[in-house]
Design an enzyme around this catalytic site. Structure first.
Site, PDB file in Angstrom:
ATOM      1  N   LYS A  13       0.855  -1.190   0.000  1.00  0.00           N
ATOM      2  CA  LYS A  13       0.000   0.000   0.000  1.00  0.00           C
ATOM      3  C   LYS A  13       0.891   1.240   0.000  1.00  0.00           C
ATOM      4  CE  LYS A  13      -4.319   0.899   2.451  1.00  0.00           C
ATOM      5  NZ  LYS A  13      -4.893   0.858   3.803  1.00  0.00           N
TER       6      LYS A  13
HETATM    7  C1  E4P Z   1      -8.205   1.763   3.638  1.00  0.00           C
HETATM    8  O1  E4P Z   1      -7.471   0.926   3.200  1.00  0.00           O
HETATM    9  C2  E4P Z   1      -8.030   2.446   4.934  1.00  0.00           C
HETATM   10  O2  E4P Z   1      -7.388   1.568   5.833  1.00  0.00           O
HETATM   11  C3  E4P Z   1      -9.337   2.793   5.598  1.00  0.00           C
HETATM   12  O3  E4P Z   1     -10.444   2.431   4.842  1.00  0.00           O
HETATM   13  C4  E4P Z   1      -9.373   4.105   6.261  1.00  0.00           C
HETATM   14  O4  E4P Z   1     -10.646   4.288   6.830  1.00  0.00           O
HETATM   15  P1  E4P Z   1     -10.971   5.389   7.927  1.00  0.00           P
HETATM   16  O5  E4P Z   1     -11.308   6.650   7.231  1.00  0.00           O
HETATM   17  O6  E4P Z   1     -12.170   4.822   8.643  1.00  0.00           O
HETATM   18  O7  E4P Z   1      -9.763   5.483   8.811  1.00  0.00           O
END
Ligand code: E4P
Length: 219
Positions: free
Chosen positions: A83
């Site tokens: 990522k």
């Molecule tokens: C995506 O890969 C992220 O980990 C995640 O969806 C972030 O979500 P949040 O806005 O609830 O922290």
């Protein structure tokens, strides 16, 4: 539509994976920090629980350092997906990793332009954050609609999957599916809530009460 769990909580992942509902997992530095666990041990455990892609995020912000971290993370297991943040350094690193055959999830996507660049960089997934856009007073799902439409215009050249992230509710999952997004990554509580309906509970209680009156048993 593929369902990913957006968590680093091993107990939650193991439980929902045993129901056969988890196609992959997304983690991020905040989710890992919440567990208090060693990153490498944690990711190895998660990668052993779910055979699908497990997103592991780099914390470097410069291309070469991102690549060093990405290579180290990719050694953890075959199903690790790297990522990277949707910055120019992230896009450059993505292109190079994609050329090596490493799966990349370009994260923190907040615009159709960023999603177009993610596709050009050869990302396996792009992660638009709907909840955070909603929180900021925008309509997160409009971004999903835009990206699905744009990617759909180039079916022969764009292979990047739309991974809807920052999901807060069942409504987000349903709307993402309605728009044709490839993947929804969600907290465990949202995945559990997908099965809940008061009429299901009410109907089941009625069936069981009526059956009880017959005095019969199936086994
Ligand atoms: C995506 O890969 C992220 O980990 C995640 O969806 C972030 O979500 P949040 O806005 O609830 O922290």
């Amino acid at each position: 539509m593929k369902f990913f769990l957006d968590t680093a909580d091993v107990a939650e992942i193991a439980d929902l994976a045993s129901a056969g509902m988890v196609d992959g997992v997304t983690t991020n530095p905040s989710l890992v920090a919440k567990t208090g666990r060693d990153l490498f041990e944690l990711l190895a455990e998660i990668a052993g629980l779910v055979p699908g892609p497990i997103s592991a995020e780099v914390t470097a912000t410069e291309q070469e350092a991102m690549l060093r971290e990405a290579h180290r993370l990719a050694e953890i297991a075959k199903n690790i997906c790297i990522k990277l943040p949707l910055t120019w350094d992230g896009l450059r690193a993505c292109r190079r990793l994609a050329a090596e055959g490493v799966k990349v999830n370009l994260t923190l996507c907040f615009s159709p332009g960023q999603a177009l660049l993610a596709a050009k960089a050869g990302a396996t997934f792009v992660s638009p954050f709907v909840g955070r856009l909603d929180d900021a007073g925008h309509e997160g799902m409009e971004l999903i609609e835009d990206i699905c439409t744009i990617y759909g215009n180039y079916p022969d050249t764009i292979r990047t999957e739309v991974l809807v992230a920052s999901i807060r509710s069942v409504g987000h999952v349903i709307e993402a599916a309605r728009l044709g997004a490839d993947v929804a990554t969600m907290p465990a509580k949202v995945m559990r809530a997908l099965a809940q309906h008061p009429l299901t509970d009410k109907g089941l209680a009625q069936f069981l009460a009526d059956w009880e009156k017959t005095g019969q048993r199936i086994v």
